[in-house]
Each structure stands twice: as structure tokens, then as C-alpha cells.
Scaffold this active site. Sequence first.
Site, PDB file in Angstrom:
ATOM      1  N   SER A 171     -29.970  -1.242 -26.600  1.00  0.00           N
ATOM      2  CA  SER A 171     -30.915   0.102 -26.420  1.00  0.00           C
ATOM      3  C   SER A 171     -30.766  -0.471 -24.555  1.00  0.00           C
ATOM      4  O   SER A 171     -29.616  -0.607 -24.049  1.00  0.00           O
ATOM      5  CB  SER A 171     -32.089  -0.172 -27.142  1.00  0.00           C
ATOM      6  OG  SER A 171     -33.165   0.480 -26.801  1.00  0.00           O
ATOM      7  N   HIS A 211     -29.036   3.391 -28.317  1.00  0.00           N
ATOM      8  CA  HIS A 211     -30.044   3.922 -28.348  1.00  0.00           C
ATOM      9  C   HIS A 211     -29.859   5.285 -27.146  1.00  0.00           C
ATOM     10  O   HIS A 211     -29.663   4.578 -25.793  1.00  0.00           O
ATOM     11  CB  HIS A 211     -31.188   3.507 -27.746  1.00  0.00           C
ATOM     12  CG  HIS A 211     -31.982   2.929 -29.332  1.00  0.00           C
ATOM     13  ND1 HIS A 211     -32.803   1.855 -29.349  1.00  0.00           N
ATOM     14  CD2 HIS A 211     -31.543   2.903 -30.780  1.00  0.00           C
ATOM     15  CE1 HIS A 211     -32.764   1.248 -30.575  1.00  0.00           C
ATOM     16  NE2 HIS A 211     -32.111   2.497 -31.813  1.00  0.00           N
ATOM     17  N   ASP A 214     -36.303  -3.049 -32.436  1.00  0.00           N
ATOM     18  CA  ASP A 214     -35.551  -1.860 -32.593  1.00  0.00           C
ATOM     19  C   ASP A 214     -33.639  -3.457 -33.640  1.00  0.00           C
ATOM     20  O   ASP A 214     -33.466  -4.651 -32.737  1.00  0.00           O
ATOM     21  CB  ASP A 214     -34.744  -1.197 -32.150  1.00  0.00           C
ATOM     22  CG  ASP A 214     -35.474  -0.240 -31.443  1.00  0.00           C
ATOM     23  OD1 ASP A 214     -35.933   0.474 -31.816  1.00  0.00           O
ATOM     24  OD2 ASP A 214     -35.955  -0.252 -30.852  1.00  0.00           O
TER      25      ASP A 214
END
Length: 368
Positions: free
Chosen positions: A12, A39, A131
Site C-alpha cells: 500500500s 492499493h 491490510d
Amino acid sequence: MPTRDLIVVGASAGGVEALRTFVAGLPGDLDAAVAVVLHLPAGGTSALAGILNRAGPLPAVNASDGMALRRGRVHVAPPDHHLLVVDGAVHLSHGPTENGHRPAVDALFRSAASAHGARVIGIVLSGALDDGTAGMITIAARGGLTVVQDPDDALYAGMPTSVLRHVKADHVLPAAKMGALLEDCVGVAVDDQPAEDRSRDDPIPGNGHPGEDRSREDRPGRDRLGTADLARRETAISAADGGVHADEVIPLGRPSTFSCPDCSGALVELNAEPKRFRCQVGHAWTAEALLDAQGVALEKAVWTALRTLEEKANLARRMRGDAHARGADLLVRRFERTEEEAAHAADVLRRHLLSGTFTRPADEETAT
């Protein structure tokens, strides 16, 4: 026997640099397929495949629905689509977001573990919040190999640190050294034990482990819904382009008192650790991401309240001027009090906003 032949990678914040370093170190004859989720914002296009194609020896391509997972190739998730692994091929889905993301790292990891079991190597690189943790738990439960970027090597240490809190990772090392590690790990024969057997012995808290001191009443369903079963059900939710029905989500846990930041629907607390939630149309949230989203919603609400109070003070000021011009002294004093009260309340809110009460560094969760 089956061998390790699928590498799934999630990143991310700070992920582009980490991914470039990672692919640069991959061997040119890597005998495994690589699937990557970074992401990304939902709109527009992504140049990530081109960046990774130039950065390392393996060809990198934008994944397309139905594309076969080929060894020696890097498959990159496109914006606004989950990249899922189904029967050795790519499935792109416009399913419910996870932590506000689509594509989502956890969706890829769960699907890969469900489809390929112990053949999977999971890798978590730089990123904020948590995440990838739930997905790595699933990979570990299925016997897959877990690899985490050294938090000191990551631009944002949140994701690697969160994984290390919840999973006993097989390897923790800088991104630049992962290629040499994978050269030794890929192609190793594995015991691809069925998911049902692994989940029964799964030591992750919250999955009915014999040593866990939790009653059925306290954690309904945890003894009957293992990591592998939950992963399969959540993969089906991620694959559902039009969202899902409530009866597909409710059995996964118990009702919570929280609402979904995406749709304001009621959230179900999943029978999983770390704590996670799904709303009844499928949007997924970890506890940390939900807390972060609530902070954003609160800040937005405070800014709205500030704007409303300032408009109220301005309107009271104008009405006071009109009353003064008419010689209506009682109304002048009334509107003056209203203006003072609204202006004072606006000043209080403004001080809170300027103090940073509702914001925090993106990697604050890395602190111990």
C-alpha cells in the site's frame, strides 16, 4: 507432490518503491507465477505494470479476467477490481471494497490460499494500517510460506508490523533480498493438506483451538467456522460483482453496534482474529481501518458543524444590523446573543481541528 509455485504480493503506502526493489531481485527463471496488489485509487489507469516490467527481469502485465496464471510472469491488479485466484486463473471482480480498497490485498491472499493451499508464498511489503494481516493468517493456516518486509526497510511499517503481531512469519527481510530467498523456496514440494484439516488444528485465536478459553456464548460460531471455511466464504463475497445478500454475511459472525463507513449499513463482527467486520452487502473492515474511517467521518462532521455555525453567526449579524436600523432594541440584543454563541462554538471547533485531534500520521499504528 505439489510444489510452491504461486507468489502473492501486497503493498500500500510506499509500495511502488518496495515493489520495484522486490521485482528487481527476482531471478529471470523463476518457476512460479507472481500476483501483485497495490492499493490504488478507483479512478483512472495505473502505470504499475509498466514500472515493474522495466524494473526487473520478469515480464509484468495488467491482469485481465480469465487470464491464466503463468510461471515467470508478474500479474498486476488493475484499479477498481479485486484480483482473485480461481482454478489457476485470474478472476477480476468489482466486489465489495475492503478497508475502502478495491483491489484489496486480503482478497487476493484469501483466494490464493483457498485455491492453492500450501503452494502459496505470501509477501507483505510497505503499507499503513493492517491490510494483509487477515490474508496472511489464512495463508499460514493453509501451510503456505509467509514472508514479510523488514519494518525497518519499509517506508511505511504499518502493514509489515501488523502481520508480525499476528503471524509467526517464516521470513522477515528487506525487499532487496527476497528474490534470492524465493529462488530457494520456489519449487519445494509441499504437503497440500486439505483446508478442513488445517483449520481444525489452527492455533490462531478465535477459531476454536482446544486451548482457547472462550465459550460458545461469548464467541458464537467460532468453534464451527475455521480459517479455511471463512476464507472460502469471504472469497465468494469478494467475487460477487453486485454485492451480496445479508444471509451470506450474517452467519459469519454476530451483530455489532457499528455502522459501515461506505454504506452506513449494520456491521457484523466476523468470527476471526484480529477483529474484523463486514456489512450486510459485503464491505469489509478491520478494526484499525474502521477506527481510522470513523476518525475521517468525525472530522468531516466537525468541519460541517463549523461551517454551519459560521453561517449562523453571519446570519445573526445581518439580522442584528437590520433590527438596529429599525430601532428594535430587543431584537438587536437577541440576535447579538445568538451571534456570540455561534461564534464561540465555532472557535472551539476550530481549535480542535487545528490541534490535529482528528488526524494522525499514516504509520502511527507501528508504535508499540
